[in-house]
Write an enzyme that holds these catalytic residues in place. Sequence first.
Site, PDB file in Angstrom:
ATOM      1  CE1 TYR A  59      43.834  38.708  42.459  1.00  0.00           C
ATOM      2  CE2 TYR A  59      41.569  39.295  43.011  1.00  0.00           C
ATOM      3  CZ  TYR A  59      42.810  39.641  42.495  1.00  0.00           C
ATOM      4  OH  TYR A  59      43.019  40.922  42.029  1.00  0.00           O
ATOM      5  CG  ASN A  64      35.824  44.901  38.019  1.00  0.00           C
ATOM      6  OD1 ASN A  64      35.416  44.962  39.182  1.00  0.00           O
ATOM      7  ND2 ASN A  64      35.809  43.787  37.318  1.00  0.00           N
ATOM      8  CB  THR A  70      21.052  40.854  35.595  1.00  0.00           C
ATOM      9  OG1 THR A  70      21.250  39.617  36.275  1.00  0.00           O
ATOM     10  CG2 THR A  70      19.989  40.699  34.522  1.00  0.00           C
ATOM     11  CD  GLN A  71      26.994  38.890  35.418  1.00  0.00           C
ATOM     12  OE1 GLN A  71      25.831  38.863  35.042  1.00  0.00           O
ATOM     13  NE2 GLN A  71      27.919  38.100  34.891  1.00  0.00           N
TER      14      GLN A  71
HETATM   15  P1  NAD Z   1      48.182  41.337  35.393  1.00  0.00           P
HETATM   16  O1  NAD Z   1      47.922  39.878  35.490  1.00  0.00           O
HETATM   17  O2  NAD Z   1      48.143  41.977  34.054  1.00  0.00           O
HETATM   18  O3  NAD Z   1      49.586  41.700  36.064  1.00  0.00           O
HETATM   19  C1  NAD Z   1      50.121  41.000  37.153  1.00  0.00           C
HETATM   20  C2  NAD Z   1      51.632  40.906  36.958  1.00  0.00           C
HETATM   21  O4  NAD Z   1      52.210  40.224  38.084  1.00  0.00           O
HETATM   22  C3  NAD Z   1      52.005  40.094  35.715  1.00  0.00           C
HETATM   23  O5  NAD Z   1      52.984  40.775  34.984  1.00  0.00           O
HETATM   24  C4  NAD Z   1      52.526  38.777  36.288  1.00  0.00           C
HETATM   25  O6  NAD Z   1      53.463  38.141  35.446  1.00  0.00           O
HETATM   26  C5  NAD Z   1      53.128  39.249  37.605  1.00  0.00           C
HETATM   27  N1  NAD Z   1      53.242  38.184  38.605  1.00  0.00           N
HETATM   28  C6  NAD Z   1      52.301  37.277  38.958  1.00  0.00           C
HETATM   29  N2  NAD Z   1      52.776  36.483  39.929  1.00  0.00           N
HETATM   30  C7  NAD Z   1      54.043  36.903  40.201  1.00  0.00           C
HETATM   31  C8  NAD Z   1      55.053  36.480  41.098  1.00  0.00           C
HETATM   32  N3  NAD Z   1      54.861  35.444  41.939  1.00  0.00           N
HETATM   33  N4  NAD Z   1      56.235  37.146  41.106  1.00  0.00           N
HETATM   34  C9  NAD Z   1      56.460  38.175  40.262  1.00  0.00           C
HETATM   35  N5  NAD Z   1      55.536  38.621  39.368  1.00  0.00           N
HETATM   36  C10 NAD Z   1      54.346  37.989  39.359  1.00  0.00           C
HETATM   37  O7  NAD Z   1      47.135  42.054  36.387  1.00  0.00           O
HETATM   38  P2  NAD Z   1      46.815  43.598  36.619  1.00  0.00           P
HETATM   39  O8  NAD Z   1      45.434  43.827  36.217  1.00  0.00           O
HETATM   40  O9  NAD Z   1      47.891  44.436  36.071  1.00  0.00           O
HETATM   41  O10 NAD Z   1      46.846  43.641  38.207  1.00  0.00           O
HETATM   42  C11 NAD Z   1      47.939  44.180  38.921  1.00  0.00           C
HETATM   43  C12 NAD Z   1      47.633  44.134  40.404  1.00  0.00           C
HETATM   44  O11 NAD Z   1      46.466  44.918  40.671  1.00  0.00           O
HETATM   45  C13 NAD Z   1      47.355  42.733  40.926  1.00  0.00           C
HETATM   46  O12 NAD Z   1      47.930  42.603  42.210  1.00  0.00           O
HETATM   47  C14 NAD Z   1      45.856  42.686  41.024  1.00  0.00           C
HETATM   48  O13 NAD Z   1      45.428  41.799  42.025  1.00  0.00           O
HETATM   49  C15 NAD Z   1      45.526  44.127  41.364  1.00  0.00           C
HETATM   50  N6  NAD Z   1      44.158  44.457  40.938  1.00  0.00           N
HETATM   51  C16 NAD Z   1      43.860  44.634  39.624  1.00  0.00           C
HETATM   52  C17 NAD Z   1      42.550  44.915  39.258  1.00  0.00           C
HETATM   53  C18 NAD Z   1      42.157  45.146  37.829  1.00  0.00           C
HETATM   54  O14 NAD Z   1      40.981  45.309  37.552  1.00  0.00           O
HETATM   55  N7  NAD Z   1      43.054  45.188  36.874  1.00  0.00           N
HETATM   56  C19 NAD Z   1      41.560  45.026  40.235  1.00  0.00           C
HETATM   57  C20 NAD Z   1      41.906  44.808  41.557  1.00  0.00           C
HETATM   58  C21 NAD Z   1      43.209  44.552  41.901  1.00  0.00           C
HETATM   59  N1  UDP Z   2      32.274  37.932  32.346  1.00  0.00           N
HETATM   60  C1  UDP Z   2      31.472  37.681  31.252  1.00  0.00           C
HETATM   61  N2  UDP Z   2      32.067  37.287  30.099  1.00  0.00           N
HETATM   62  C2  UDP Z   2      33.405  37.154  29.960  1.00  0.00           C
HETATM   63  C3  UDP Z   2      34.232  37.441  31.080  1.00  0.00           C
HETATM   64  C4  UDP Z   2      33.615  37.816  32.261  1.00  0.00           C
HETATM   65  O1  UDP Z   2      30.246  37.788  31.327  1.00  0.00           O
HETATM   66  O2  UDP Z   2      33.867  36.809  28.863  1.00  0.00           O
HETATM   67  C5  UDP Z   2      31.628  38.387  33.596  1.00  0.00           C
HETATM   68  C6  UDP Z   2      32.063  37.690  34.854  1.00  0.00           C
HETATM   69  O3  UDP Z   2      31.307  36.516  35.073  1.00  0.00           O
HETATM   70  C7  UDP Z   2      31.821  38.762  35.898  1.00  0.00           C
HETATM   71  C8  UDP Z   2      32.092  40.065  35.155  1.00  0.00           C
HETATM   72  O4  UDP Z   2      31.980  39.752  33.765  1.00  0.00           O
HETATM   73  O5  UDP Z   2      30.478  38.742  36.298  1.00  0.00           O
HETATM   74  C9  UDP Z   2      33.487  40.639  35.431  1.00  0.00           C
HETATM   75  O6  UDP Z   2      34.416  39.601  35.216  1.00  0.00           O
HETATM   76  P1  UDP Z   2      35.979  39.845  35.294  1.00  0.00           P
HETATM   77  O7  UDP Z   2      36.626  38.500  35.228  1.00  0.00           O
HETATM   78  O8  UDP Z   2      36.387  40.866  34.311  1.00  0.00           O
HETATM   79  O9  UDP Z   2      36.206  40.512  36.725  1.00  0.00           O
HETATM   80  P2  UDP Z   2      35.763  40.090  38.197  1.00  0.00           P
HETATM   81  O10 UDP Z   2      34.737  39.011  38.143  1.00  0.00           O
HETATM   82  O11 UDP Z   2      37.002  39.632  38.860  1.00  0.00           O
HETATM   83  O12 UDP Z   2      35.190  41.333  38.748  1.00  0.00           O
END
Ligand code: NAD
Ligand code: UDP
Length: 350
Positions: A177, A206, A240-241
């Site tokens: 990722y 997030n 604590t993260q």
């Molecule tokens: P999500 O998993 O809910 O949505 C992702 C969507 O992309 C899904 O509908 C999935 O089916 C589709 N998808 C995955 N692979 C695909 C492919 N090869 N072709 C077509 N569609 C595909 O995630 P989200 O939280 O809505 O995230 C959306 C975008 O924002 C992502 O690119 C993610 O990396 C980015 N992002 C999200 C967060 C967050 O906290 N939600 C944070 C940082 C970045």
């Molecule tokens: N996490 C947790 N319990 C859960 C899911 C996640 O403690 O059931 C923690 C995870 O280890 C991380 C933080 O929560 O430290 C955020 O996790 P998430 O997967 O939501 O996002 P990301 O790690 O990609 O920021």
Amino acid sequence: MYLSWFSDILSHWGVGPTRNDKEAPVSERNYSARKRVLVTGCAGFIGSHLCRRLLSSGAEVLGVDNFFTGDKENIRDLLGNSLFELMRHDVTFPLYVEVDQIYNLACPASPIHYQYDPVQTTKTSVHGAINMLGLAKRVKATILQASTSEVYGDPTVHPQPEEYWGNVNPLGTRACYDEGKRCAETLFFDYNRQHSVRIKVARIFNTYGPNMHPNDGRVVSNFVVQALRDQNLTIYGDGTQTRSFCYVDDLVEGIMRLMATEESVTGPVNLGNPEEFTIRQLAEQVIKLTGSKSKIQEHPLPADDPRQRQPDIRRARELLDWEPTVPLVEGLQKTIAYFEDRMQGGDFSD
Ligand code: NAD
Ligand code: UDP
Ligand code: UDP
């Protein structure tokens, strides 16, 4: 006369101009005035909110998704909208359509889902970016990449400004990722420099809110669903993260503002809420707001889990006049109400 009869027959079968098209003067047809926007990942959590906002701004939206983590339920109410079109497609394959703007969101975002098929995750970020950039280049569209705070890895600089190059383990289980998204950013900037493609790169921190899947696996949806079921809240590590949580409406506002900037603004721009919490504080807040009987239970911390994360959003404030408006408690209340509603409707089984 014969010609007009012939064209009426054609239009009856949907071929050639329809009676309305014939009658409407060119200036009244909307295809040239209305913005055509492609949203990849449209059925996902953020994508579904973005589509809704774009439609209400008057745009025509083409949603693309392969439904790996997306849910048709998230966009069900859009399917009857004549300005919305849904296409099942995987962005790792070429796509030939005509659009003015592209929001490239397709990619699983939760660790459990992006680690399920890590090779496909990297392909989605890298091949997906190449295809969408190739499309943007051909049709001269502006393209926005949903990048991520994960490009900073386990950051040694805190809070994280856009200038920070990050601390990513390129071989670990999160690399599919993190490195995929980093490579996508590289491609965006090279298409900009080499082919003058108009790019916007948003580094999203997030984000949470309604339309997260109950089995999404990310921390907010896990804790809310567990609390509503009176199950133990699963804290990974000692809790604590830290993370900084942005409500989805604020995030969508930010990415739309970034898309609307002038051509010289390429980003990257951090988008997130700078209010930082420990994961234990989040768990306690969710238990309090749901009035749940749940207890907290510690589980092993996954490898390379970032210790701390907080966006420096000075650039977004300056360039977009943007900052989040929804505090965590308010956003959690809305998220809890969403999950409660869907669980009461019998949508989610245990
Ligand atoms: P999500 O998993 O809910 O949505 C992702 C969507 O992309 C899904 O509908 C999935 O089916 C589709 N998808 C995955 N692979 C695909 C492919 N090869 N072709 C077509 N569609 C595909 O995630 P989200 O939280 O809505 O995230 C959306 C975008 O924002 C992502 O690119 C993610 O990396 C980015 N992002 C999200 C967060 C967050 O906290 N939600 C944070 C940082 C970045
Ligand atoms: N996490 C947790 N319990 C859960 C899911 C996640 O403690 O059931 C923690 C995870 O280890 C991380 C933080 O929560 O430290 C955020 O996790 P998430 O997967 O939501 O996002 P990301 O790690 O990609 O920021
Ligand atoms: N591409 C696409 N849609 C288009 C134009 C291109 O999906 O409308 C894809 C195509 O698969 C191509 C990739 O984008 O491989 C990169 O396009 P580019 O023009 O940069 O490179 P080339 O076609 O020369 O490989």
